[in-house]
Scaffold this motif. Structure first.
Motif, PDB file in Angstrom:
ATOM      1  N   HIS A 192     217.677  74.725  79.120  1.00  0.00           N
ATOM      2  CA  HIS A 192     218.093  75.457  80.334  1.00  0.00           C
ATOM      3  C   HIS A 192     218.884  76.618  80.023  1.00  0.00           C
ATOM      4  CE1 HIS A 192     217.063  71.825  81.407  1.00  0.00           C
ATOM      5  NE2 HIS A 192     217.347  70.829  80.519  1.00  0.00           N
ATOM      6  N   GLY A 193     219.361  76.845  78.697  1.00  0.00           N
ATOM      7  CA  GLY A 193     220.110  78.372  78.405  1.00  0.00           C
ATOM      8  C   GLY A 193     219.474  79.482  78.112  1.00  0.00           C
ATOM      9  N   GLY A 194     218.640  79.475  77.837  1.00  0.00           N
ATOM     10  CA  GLY A 194     217.330  80.509  78.223  1.00  0.00           C
ATOM     11  C   GLY A 194     217.774  81.210  76.861  1.00  0.00           C
ATOM     12  N   THR A 195     219.016  80.811  75.921  1.00  0.00           N
ATOM     13  CA  THR A 195     218.881  81.522  73.906  1.00  0.00           C
ATOM     14  C   THR A 195     217.576  81.209  73.612  1.00  0.00           C
ATOM     15  OG1 THR A 195     219.808  79.473  73.557  1.00  0.00           O
ATOM     16  CG2 THR A 195     221.507  80.962  74.286  1.00  0.00           C
ATOM     17  N   THR A 196     217.289  82.492  72.910  1.00  0.00           N
ATOM     18  CA  THR A 196     216.843  81.888  71.697  1.00  0.00           C
ATOM     19  C   THR A 196     216.666  82.934  70.353  1.00  0.00           C
ATOM     20  OG1 THR A 196     216.234  85.246  72.164  1.00  0.00           O
ATOM     21  CG2 THR A 196     215.028  83.500  73.514  1.00  0.00           C
ATOM     22  N   ASP A 197     216.009  82.143  69.385  1.00  0.00           N
ATOM     23  CA  ASP A 197     215.898  82.651  68.002  1.00  0.00           C
ATOM     24  C   ASP A 197     214.807  83.023  67.509  1.00  0.00           C
ATOM     25  OD1 ASP A 197     216.109  80.511  65.342  1.00  0.00           O
ATOM     26  OD2 ASP A 197     217.290  82.698  65.323  1.00  0.00           O
ATOM     27  N   TYR A 198     214.598  83.906  66.624  1.00  0.00           N
ATOM     28  CA  TYR A 198     213.492  84.671  66.093  1.00  0.00           C
ATOM     29  C   TYR A 198     212.709  84.530  64.343  1.00  0.00           C
ATOM     30  CZ  TYR A 198     212.726  85.850  70.410  1.00  0.00           C
ATOM     31  OH  TYR A 198     212.817  86.319  72.132  1.00  0.00           O
ATOM     32  N   ALA A 199     211.759  84.069  63.884  1.00  0.00           N
ATOM     33  CA  ALA A 199     212.037  84.705  62.282  1.00  0.00           C
ATOM     34  C   ALA A 199     212.324  85.586  61.856  1.00  0.00           C
ATOM     35  CB  ALA A 199     210.370  84.282  62.236  1.00  0.00           C
ATOM     36  N   ASP A 200     212.059  86.349  60.966  1.00  0.00           N
ATOM     37  CA  ASP A 200     213.001  87.639  60.583  1.00  0.00           C
ATOM     38  C   ASP A 200     211.624  88.177  60.693  1.00  0.00           C
ATOM     39  OD1 ASP A 200     214.903  86.851  58.234  1.00  0.00           O
ATOM     40  OD2 ASP A 200     215.556  86.978  60.483  1.00  0.00           O
ATOM     41  N   THR A 201     210.085  87.709  60.640  1.00  0.00           N
ATOM     42  CA  THR A 201     209.093  88.701  60.594  1.00  0.00           C
ATOM     43  C   THR A 201     208.660  88.867  62.130  1.00  0.00           C
ATOM     44  OG1 THR A 201     207.829  86.356  60.806  1.00  0.00           O
ATOM     45  CG2 THR A 201     208.349  87.343  58.490  1.00  0.00           C
ATOM     46  N   VAL A 202     209.069  88.167  62.646  1.00  0.00           N
ATOM     47  CA  VAL A 202     208.813  89.367  63.945  1.00  0.00           C
ATOM     48  C   VAL A 202     209.688  89.572  65.164  1.00  0.00           C
ATOM     49  CG1 VAL A 202     206.562  86.836  64.321  1.00  0.00           C
ATOM     50  CG2 VAL A 202     209.221  86.527  65.352  1.00  0.00           C
ATOM     51  N   LEU A 240     204.741  83.990  75.060  1.00  0.00           N
ATOM     52  CA  LEU A 240     205.483  84.708  73.699  1.00  0.00           C
ATOM     53  C   LEU A 240     204.870  86.406  73.706  1.00  0.00           C
ATOM     54  CD1 LEU A 240     206.336  84.995  71.187  1.00  0.00           C
ATOM     55  CD2 LEU A 240     204.449  84.220  70.366  1.00  0.00           C
ATOM     56  N   GLN A 241     205.642  87.207  74.469  1.00  0.00           N
ATOM     57  CA  GLN A 241     205.878  88.640  74.229  1.00  0.00           C
ATOM     58  C   GLN A 241     205.392  89.742  72.531  1.00  0.00           C
ATOM     59  OE1 GLN A 241     204.212  90.610  76.581  1.00  0.00           O
ATOM     60  NE2 GLN A 241     203.972  91.595  75.740  1.00  0.00           N
ATOM     61  N   MET A 242     204.060  89.527  72.423  1.00  0.00           N
ATOM     62  CA  MET A 242     204.172  89.961  71.420  1.00  0.00           C
ATOM     63  C   MET A 242     203.866  91.969  71.156  1.00  0.00           C
ATOM     64  SD  MET A 242     201.863  87.088  69.396  1.00  0.00           S
ATOM     65  CE  MET A 242     200.238  87.521  70.145  1.00  0.00           C
ATOM     66  N   THR A 243     204.020  92.448  70.189  1.00  0.00           N
ATOM     67  CA  THR A 243     203.874  94.346  70.523  1.00  0.00           C
ATOM     68  C   THR A 243     204.438  94.373  69.151  1.00  0.00           C
ATOM     69  OG1 THR A 243     206.356  94.478  70.814  1.00  0.00           O
ATOM     70  CG2 THR A 243     205.279  94.644  72.224  1.00  0.00           C
ATOM     71  N   ASN A 244     203.573  95.589  68.764  1.00  0.00           N
ATOM     72  CA  ASN A 244     202.752  95.884  67.543  1.00  0.00           C
ATOM     73  C   ASN A 244     202.600  95.035  66.405  1.00  0.00           C
ATOM     74  OD1 ASN A 244     203.668  98.461  65.339  1.00  0.00           O
ATOM     75  ND2 ASN A 244     205.616  97.586  64.790  1.00  0.00           N
ATOM     76  N   LEU A 245     201.026  94.370  66.877  1.00  0.00           N
ATOM     77  CA  LEU A 245     200.927  93.471  65.759  1.00  0.00           C
ATOM     78  C   LEU A 245     200.079  93.921  64.960  1.00  0.00           C
ATOM     79  CD1 LEU A 245     199.272  91.548  69.476  1.00  0.00           C
ATOM     80  CD2 LEU A 245     200.588  90.610  67.463  1.00  0.00           C
ATOM     81  N   LYS A 246     200.513  93.739  63.893  1.00  0.00           N
ATOM     82  CA  LYS A 246     199.955  93.554  62.729  1.00  0.00           C
ATOM     83  C   LYS A 246     198.743  92.945  62.130  1.00  0.00           C
ATOM     84  CE  LYS A 246     204.557  95.531  61.843  1.00  0.00           C
ATOM     85  NZ  LYS A 246     205.482  94.297  60.310  1.00  0.00           N
ATOM     86  N   PRO A 247     198.091  92.769  61.061  1.00  0.00           N
ATOM     87  CA  PRO A 247     197.192  91.968  61.053  1.00  0.00           C
ATOM     88  C   PRO A 247     197.722  90.681  60.155  1.00  0.00           C
ATOM     89  CG  PRO A 247     196.115  93.895  60.436  1.00  0.00           C
ATOM     90  CD  PRO A 247     197.846  94.137  60.515  1.00  0.00           C
ATOM     91  N   GLU A 248     198.714  90.473  60.346  1.00  0.00           N
ATOM     92  CA  GLU A 248     199.605  89.535  58.894  1.00  0.00           C
ATOM     93  C   GLU A 248     199.388  88.381  60.404  1.00  0.00           C
ATOM     94  OE1 GLU A 248     199.807  92.608  58.236  1.00  0.00           O
ATOM     95  OE2 GLU A 248     202.215  92.547  57.807  1.00  0.00           O
ATOM     96  N   ASP A 249     199.703  88.943  61.583  1.00  0.00           N
ATOM     97  CA  ASP A 249     200.002  88.527  62.426  1.00  0.00           C
ATOM     98  C   ASP A 249     198.720  87.624  63.210  1.00  0.00           C
ATOM     99  OD1 ASP A 249     202.076  90.942  64.071  1.00  0.00           O
ATOM    100  OD2 ASP A 249     202.649  89.697  63.137  1.00  0.00           O
TER     101      ASP A 249
END
Length: 123
Positions: free
Chosen positions: A54-64, A81-90
């Motif tokens: 409802h508010g649209g606030t977000t939070d992310y893991a440090d790794t992403v 989920l928009q993912m950019t600069n993807l790495k093999p560990e993703d």
């Protein structure tokens, strides 16, 4: 009964971008927060990011943080989920989840899960 369905996972080269979607069907107004988690075989399912519906606030893991972003379309009941600069560990199976409550980064707080969509990042 609300159901979640992820889509968009595929093979992508390192440095590439990808957008995952999570479509919710049913009485989605009952849910207050949605999140993305990911899991690789033999490891715990880990938090990627969350959004307050409802508010649209977000939070992310440090790794992403700085590479991934979550958005939502309330009219379409869809989270992205928009993912950019993807790495093999993703590379992982990405799940979306929902809960009746505020945003959380704990897997145990979410009681509704999709089936997952596979993201593979080649080096």
């Amino acid at each position: 009964q609300v159901q979640l369905a992820e889509a968009g996972g595929r093979l992508v080269h390192s440095g590439g971008s990808l957008r995952l979607s999570c479509a919710a069907s049913g009485r989605t107004s009952s849910y207050y927060a949605m999140a993305w988690f990911r899991q690789v075989p033999g490891k715990e399912r880990e938090f990627v990011g969350s959004v307050s519906w409802h508010g649209g606030t977000t939070d992310y893991a440090d790794t992403v943080k700085g590479r991934f972003s979550i958005s939502k379309d309330s009219e379409e009941n869809t989270m992205y989920l928009q993912m950019t600069n993807l790495k093999p560990e993703d590379t992982a199976l990405y799940y979306c989840a929902a809960r009746v409550g505020p945003r959380s980064n704990l897997r145990s707080d979410y009681h509704l899960w999709g089936q997952g969509t596979q993201v593979t990042v080649s080096s």
